[in-house]
Design a protein around this motif. Structure first.
Motif, PDB file in Angstrom:
ATOM      1  N   ALA A  64       0.822  -1.210   0.000  1.00 17.25           N
ATOM      2  CA  ALA A  64       0.000   0.000   0.000  1.00 17.25           C
ATOM      3  C   ALA A  64       0.861   1.267   0.000  1.00 17.25           C
ATOM      4  CB  ALA A  64      -0.926   0.001   1.217  1.00 17.25           C
ATOM      5  N   TRP A  65       2.093   1.133   0.500  1.00 20.10           N
ATOM      6  CA  TRP A  65       2.999   2.276   0.522  1.00 20.10           C
ATOM      7  C   TRP A  65       3.754   2.440  -0.795  1.00 20.10           C
ATOM      8  CZ3 TRP A  65       2.432   5.381   4.590  1.00 20.10           C
ATOM      9  CH2 TRP A  65       1.971   4.831   5.794  1.00 20.10           C
ATOM     10  N   SER A  66       3.561   1.508  -1.736  1.00 20.29           N
ATOM     11  CA  SER A  66       4.376   1.495  -2.955  1.00 20.29           C
ATOM     12  C   SER A  66       4.325   2.803  -3.762  1.00 20.29           C
ATOM     13  CB  SER A  66       4.003   0.300  -3.842  1.00 20.29           C
ATOM     14  OG  SER A  66       2.640   0.321  -4.193  1.00 20.29           O
ATOM     15  N   PRO A  67       3.167   3.492  -3.878  1.00 20.07           N
ATOM     16  CA  PRO A  67       3.198   4.766  -4.626  1.00 20.07           C
ATOM     17  C   PRO A  67       4.168   5.779  -4.018  1.00 20.07           C
ATOM     18  CG  PRO A  67       0.944   4.022  -4.323  1.00 20.07           C
ATOM     19  CD  PRO A  67       1.797   3.138  -3.467  1.00 20.07           C
ATOM     20  N   PHE A  68       4.180   5.867  -2.678  1.00 18.92           N
ATOM     21  CA  PHE A  68       5.094   6.796  -2.017  1.00 18.92           C
ATOM     22  C   PHE A  68       6.536   6.297  -2.103  1.00 18.92           C
ATOM     23  CE2 PHE A  68       0.985   7.325   0.107  1.00 18.92           C
ATOM     24  CZ  PHE A  68       0.803   8.699  -0.031  1.00 18.92           C
ATOM     25  N   ILE A  69       6.712   4.968  -1.980  1.00 20.82           N
ATOM     26  CA  ILE A  69       8.059   4.402  -2.037  1.00 20.82           C
ATOM     27  C   ILE A  69       8.707   4.671  -3.385  1.00 20.82           C
ATOM     28  CG2 ILE A  69       9.352   2.223  -2.025  1.00 20.82           C
ATOM     29  CD1 ILE A  69       7.326   1.182   0.039  1.00 20.82           C
ATOM     30  N   LEU A 102       7.940   7.130  -5.448  1.00 20.33           N
ATOM     31  CA  LEU A 102       8.191   8.567  -5.556  1.00 20.33           C
ATOM     32  C   LEU A 102       9.435   8.976  -4.776  1.00 20.33           C
ATOM     33  CD1 LEU A 102       4.560  10.021  -5.213  1.00 20.33           C
ATOM     34  CD2 LEU A 102       6.013  10.068  -7.252  1.00 20.33           C
ATOM     35  N   TRP A 103       9.621   8.370  -3.588  1.00 18.11           N
ATOM     36  CA  TRP A 103      10.736   8.751  -2.725  1.00 18.11           C
ATOM     37  C   TRP A 103      12.052   8.094  -3.130  1.00 18.11           C
ATOM     38  CZ3 TRP A 103       7.481   7.606   2.270  1.00 18.11           C
ATOM     39  CH2 TRP A 103       6.509   8.609   2.426  1.00 18.11           C
ATOM     40  N   PHE A 104      11.992   6.831  -3.553  1.00 17.07           N
ATOM     41  CA  PHE A 104      13.220   6.062  -3.792  1.00 17.07           C
ATOM     42  C   PHE A 104      13.443   5.708  -5.262  1.00 17.07           C
ATOM     43  CE2 PHE A 104      11.879   5.161   0.575  1.00 17.07           C
ATOM     44  CZ  PHE A 104      13.044   5.454   1.274  1.00 17.07           C
ATOM     45  N   GLY A 105      12.491   6.042  -6.131  1.00 19.89           N
ATOM     46  CA  GLY A 105      12.643   5.726  -7.537  1.00 19.89           C
ATOM     47  C   GLY A 105      12.387   4.255  -7.812  1.00 19.89           C
TER      48      GLY A 105
END
Length: 258
Positions: free
Chosen positions: A110-115, A117-120
């Motif tokens: 569920a965190w993958s969209p932010f991950i 964006l943050w880590f490429g």
């Protein structure tokens, strides 16, 4: 005696695998599934041989293991240290515990969209997802293990003026180790499961990518081959943790589990 136990376990493992393959083939016969929908064990066996001969399997396996070990140890080491500290600070843990219980059930995917964006894209999304999935089981079991230690023993150690660092290393960690290793085994399972999901998020290599790539080309025999590799690898990782637990038990004079 040990050889007999190992022999029995090996026989039981082989019987289980043969039974699984038989059930798989029976499902195909009874359901009348064509190869395009459910490949037969023979087709998947051929795909496994091709992946091994071409070296594709070992390339993807090496990448996946590297990502898994990086995320796993980045999660386990701080989780143990933090869990041992918070286990000794019950008032602070009472404040942090509700936060952990809110975050823990959230799937790392569920965190993958932010991950992303943050880590490429590349290795980091998979490593971060493994970190999230492995961190909480180890943290919670470590805190629980520390809380189970008899308070009378801790008071005796305090009366002997044992320094806090030495107390953590020589007494609290060994006493809480059975709980800690249970969390480590849970973390292996959850981390390995979410490794595949992590590799499906922008990765161009690894077992998860192998499955996605085979699915996109409709090579379901290779999809099942990848699934089998993932299952066997997870089983071997769990066995490794079990052997590590037994080795530590022997070093500390504790009874190892069968």
């Amino acid at each position: 005696m040990k050889r007999m136990k190992i022999g029995k376990k090996l026989v039981n493992f082989l019987i289980g695998m043969v039974a699984l393959v038989f059930i798989w083939q029976v499902i195909i016969w009874v359901g009348g599934y064509p190869e395009a929908l459910l490949p037969s064990p023979l087709s998947v066996g051929k795909a496994i041989i091709v992946l091994i001969v071409e070296g594709t399997l070992f390339e993807h396996m090496q990448v996946s293991l590297g990502r898994f070990l990086a995320g796993y140890f980045l999660a386990v080491i701080p989780a143990i240290l933090l869990g041992m500290i918070l286990g000794r600070l019950p008032r602070i843990w009472q404040v942090i515990d509700p936060i952990v219980q809110v975050l823990r059930p959230v799937s790392p995917v569920a965190w993958s969209p932010f991950i992303v964006l943050w880590f490429g894209i590349g290795n980091m999304p998979a490593i971060v997802i493994i970190f999230i999935s492995a961190f909480f089981p180890v943290l919670l079991t470590t805190v629980a293990g520390v809380n189970k230690i008899e308070r009378s023993y801790l008071k005796i150690a305090e009366n002997l003026e044992i320094k806090k660092v030495k107390l953590m290393v020589k007494f609290i960690f060994p006493a809480a180790f059975p709980s800690i290793v249970s969390g480590m085994r849970l973390a292996v399972g959850t981390g390995w499961i979410f490794l595949v999901a992590g590799e499906m998020v922008g990765a161009q290599s690894g077992l998860g990518f192998l499955i996605v790539d085979a699915r996109n080309t409709l090579n379901l025999d290779y999809v099942l081959a990848g699934i089998i590799f993932i299952g066997v690898s997870g089983f071997l990782l769990d066995r490794f943790i079990s052997l590590f637990e037994r080795w530590i038990g022997k070093q500390w004079g504790m009874m190892a589990r069968a």
